[in-house]
Design a protein around this motif. Structure first.
Motif, PDB file in Angstrom:
ATOM      1  N   ILE A   1       0.829  -1.212   0.000  1.00  0.00           N
ATOM      2  CA  ILE A   1       0.000   0.000   0.000  1.00  0.00           C
ATOM      3  C   ILE A   1       0.872   1.276   0.000  1.00  0.00           C
ATOM      4  N   PRO A   2       1.824   1.435   0.961  1.00  0.00           N
ATOM      5  CA  PRO A   2       2.656   2.648   0.887  1.00  0.00           C
ATOM      6  C   PRO A   2       3.487   2.731  -0.386  1.00  0.00           C
TER       7      PRO A   2
ATOM      8  N   CYS B   1       0.242   8.722  -5.488  1.00  0.00           N
ATOM      9  CA  CYS B   1      -0.497   9.832  -4.857  1.00  0.00           C
ATOM     10  C   CYS B   1       0.386  11.007  -4.463  1.00  0.00           C
TER      11      CYS B   1
ATOM     12  N   TRP C   1       0.969   3.991  -2.876  1.00  0.00           N
ATOM     13  CA  TRP C   1       0.447   5.299  -2.490  1.00  0.00           C
ATOM     14  C   TRP C   1       1.489   6.393  -2.751  1.00  0.00           C
TER      15      TRP C   1
END
Length: 203
Positions: free
Chosen positions: A50-51, A58, A54
């Protein structure tokens, strides 16, 4: 080579971050304590993928900065490493008997000298097996960087096997490479753990 480089950079930066987060959490209260707890709990809880995604997708959009895939991957692994290492470091410091701190205070040993010559050397012996085990985990986790296009071992195995359809040979070879990197670390971690238990039993 990319796998080795990404692991070394993430581990080195993660150690610095982990030391800061450890110190922050050991404050017990205040803004630094709260920030440290949030970072540690967040990056120890969520899956590492996820990180990685992200930060890669993002962060450039939110903060208007350009990050290469490699920089994004290193930043994500550093945050995850820092969170785990902070707890490993904290465990080592908490394992030091209170008498050691009291003896330093009784002898009026300066704060920096106390940590440099008394506390940290003992804490390093305690945390070293866990640190080595985490390093072997980091090698495995680094394979996730291939999902954002970083040309590590997993990525190369995927590309080469996709070109010549020799999945069995290529992925078996990749597995052997990972074993060659991880098994010595795991064995060394187990050796350090047994040695630490032996010394603790003697004292």
């Amino acid at each position: 080579m990319t796998t080795f480089l990404s692991c070394c950079l993430s581990l080195a930066l993660g150690m610095v971050l982990g030391a800061v987060l450890c110190w922050g959490k050991m404050q017990g209260s205040g803004p630094l304590y709260r920030v440290s707890v949030i970072i540690i709990e967040t990056f120890r809880t969520i899956p590492e993928l996820i990180p990685i995604f992200w930060i890669y997708t993002c962060v450039p959009f939110i903060f208007d900065v350009k990050l290469s895939a490699f920089s994004s991957g290193i930043l994500a692994l550093t945050l995850c490493s820092g969170a785990f290492l902070a707890e490993i470091f904290r465990t080592g410091i908490l394992a030091i008997p209170k008498g050691q701190f009291e003896a330093c205070a009784a002898l009026s040993i300066p704060r920096v000298e106390k940590w440099k010559t008394v506390i940290i050397p003992q804490a390093v012996k305690v945390v070293f097996p866990a640190f080595v085990n985490f390093t072997s985990d980091l090698v495995k986790i680094s394979s996730l960087l291939s999902t954002i296009g970083i040309a590590d071992l997993s990525y190369e195995a995927s590309v080469i096997s996709g070109e010549n359809y020799r999945y069995l040979e290529i992925y078996t070879l990749a597995a052997v490479y990972y074993l060659l990197m991880i098994v010595p670390l795991s064995l060394y971690g187990r050796y350090c753990e047994n040695r630490s238990k032996y010394h603790m039993a003697r004292t």
